[in-house]
Design an enzyme around this catalytic site. Structure first.
Site, PDB file in Angstrom:
ATOM      1  N   HIS A 119      95.119 -31.549 121.217  1.00 25.23           N
ATOM      2  CA  HIS A 119      95.267 -32.699 120.151  1.00 25.23           C
ATOM      3  C   HIS A 119      95.976 -32.257 118.886  1.00 25.23           C
ATOM      4  CE1 HIS A 119      92.602 -34.363 118.457  1.00 25.23           C
ATOM      5  NE2 HIS A 119      91.447 -34.090 119.165  1.00 25.23           N
ATOM      6  N   CYS A 153      87.099 -31.653 121.610  1.00 20.44           N
ATOM      7  CA  CYS A 153      88.892 -31.400 121.975  1.00 20.44           C
ATOM      8  C   CYS A 153      89.091 -30.491 120.692  1.00 20.44           C
ATOM      9  CB  CYS A 153      89.371 -33.099 121.235  1.00 20.44           C
ATOM     10  SG  CYS A 153      89.581 -33.569 122.510  1.00 20.44           S
TER      11      CYS A 153
END
Length: 409
Positions: free
Chosen positions: A341, A360
């Site tokens: 992301h 992430c």
């Protein structure tokens, strides 16, 4: 004169004995009186329709029936054959109907000696089987029998992924999740025929008694088509559980899109059909929350994804606690919460410099948007130089982290 009368009396007694034996048979089975041998016995006995009186009584072999399923049978597999076979007779008519009045089609053989249902049966249904059979003497008997198919409690369904017609990346395994535990794995595997336009073959891997996946040795060939032909209706999964569907699923494979996320170099590099198309700086999981290693298959995408620190066990006061926030261009790698992301504003100074995420892969706006716009489910990211372990088998599609020679189980 006296001797002739005695001879006539004896002959009458002999004939009377033959009539009595015939009467005792109820007229269904012919009998021959003792001592009444005659040269024409064989030919006469084989002619039930003979009308000329003779020494031999006519013999009519009984009509014998073989009916499946048996009368009053329960838990009958709806894929089991429903048949009627007669010897020494012919089938005049057959009707197979459900309790709701739905008729099941069938086919009568050319000699009218057998009938086989051709239409499918339903689960949890009581069927009535009515038929008429004529024996060799021309007498017709009517019969009615019943049976009940497998109950709903023993009916097994399954969910298949990818969905029919879906386009996915080269790393997407084929997955079937059954509603009931599977004991007869070999029978299930034989009922699932998988073909590809590239000619690739693969193997099944059972992750549990309800989930099986299939993948080839290497990634699927780019722009190929995969067909899953599942003939699971009536397949015995074991312990009385019966498969309830047949389905054919076609899956389209796109271009080969592979990314490499390097936790030491802080880079995210993407190639399409083995040609590098881009490289962007990244930040990944820190020492406390290292990113999972190995191959991770992209799952789904969200233009904006809401994240909550409490879902990974963090509470206020923890140095890693970040509360709740929204991130842009989120592409899921694992159900447990690893994404690619756009890094948050506070993390942007560390992109390409230091790892500080909770697992992430954080990219700048350009890189995150490119992944979101150009990569899709089934594309793959290889994470290298991370201290993290491989993602658990049920946390996404980690199938490519199992060596090909160990995949089939």
């Amino acid at each position: 004169m006296t001797e002739r009368k005695r001879w006539s009396t004896g002959r009458k007694l002999l004939l009377l004995a033959a009539v009595c034996v015939l009467a005792a048979g109820g007229g269904v089975f012919a009998a021959v009186a003792p001592g009444a041998a005659h040269a024409s016995l064989a030919s006469e006995a084989g002619s039930p329709e003979r009308t000329t009186p003779g020494l031999a009584a006519p013999v009519v072999p009984p009509a014998t029936l073989v009916v499946a399923p048996a009368d009053a049978a329960k838990q009958v597999n709806p894929a089991a054959p429903v048949t009627l076979t007669v010897s020494h007779g012919t089938i005049e008519r057959v009707a197979l109907t459900s309790e709701a009045g739905d008729a099941v089609d069938g086919k009568l053989s050319a000699d009218s000696a057998s009938w086989t249902a051709s239409g499918p049966l339903k689960f949890n249904t009581r069927y009535t089987y009515t038929f008429a059979v004529k024996d060799a003497a021309g007498r017709t008997a009517n019969n009615t029998r019943t049976f009940t198919t497998v109950s709903a409690a023993n009916e097994a369904d399954a969910a298949v992924y990818p969905l029919d017609g879906m386009k996915v990346g080269v790393a997407q395994p084929l997955q079937v999740i059954f509603s009931e535990p599977v004991v007869n794995r070999d029978a299930v595997e034989k009922a699932i025929k998988i073909t590809s336009t590239s000619g690739q073959t693969g193997a099944f891997h059972w992750y549990s008694d309800t989930m099986v996946r299939y993948r080839p040795v290497d990634f699927w060939a780019a722009n190929s088509t995969i067909t899953m032909d599942m003939q699971l209706f009536g397949v015995d999964l074991g312990k009385g559980q019966i498969g309830n569907f047949n389905k054919k699923v076609t899956v389209h494979i796109g271009d080969k899109k592979v990314a490499v996320a390097d936790a030491e170099a802080h880079t995210f590099t993407v190639s399409v059909n083995d040609q590098q198309v881009g490289q962007w700086p990244s930040t990944m999981g820190d020492a406390r929350f290292p990113s999972a290693r190995g191959f991770l298959v992209l799952m789904e995408k969200y233009r904006v994804e809401h994240m909550d620190a409490s879902t990974i066990g963090l509470k206020p006061g923890d140095p890693a606690y970040y509360g709740q926030l929204d991130v842009n261009y989120a592409t899921r790698l694992t159900p447990s919460g690893e994404f690619i992301h756009q890094a948050t504003d506070s993390a942007m100074p560390y992109v390409g410099v230091e790892n500080l995420s909770h697992g992430c892969i954080g990219l700048g706006p350009e890189g995150a948007k490119w992944v979101f716009d150009n990569m899709t489910a089934g594309d793959v990211v290889q994470v290298i130089n991370t201290a993290g372990d491989f993602a658990n088998f049920d946390d996404g599609f980690g199938d490519w982290n199992i060596p090909a020679g160990q995949y089939a189980n």
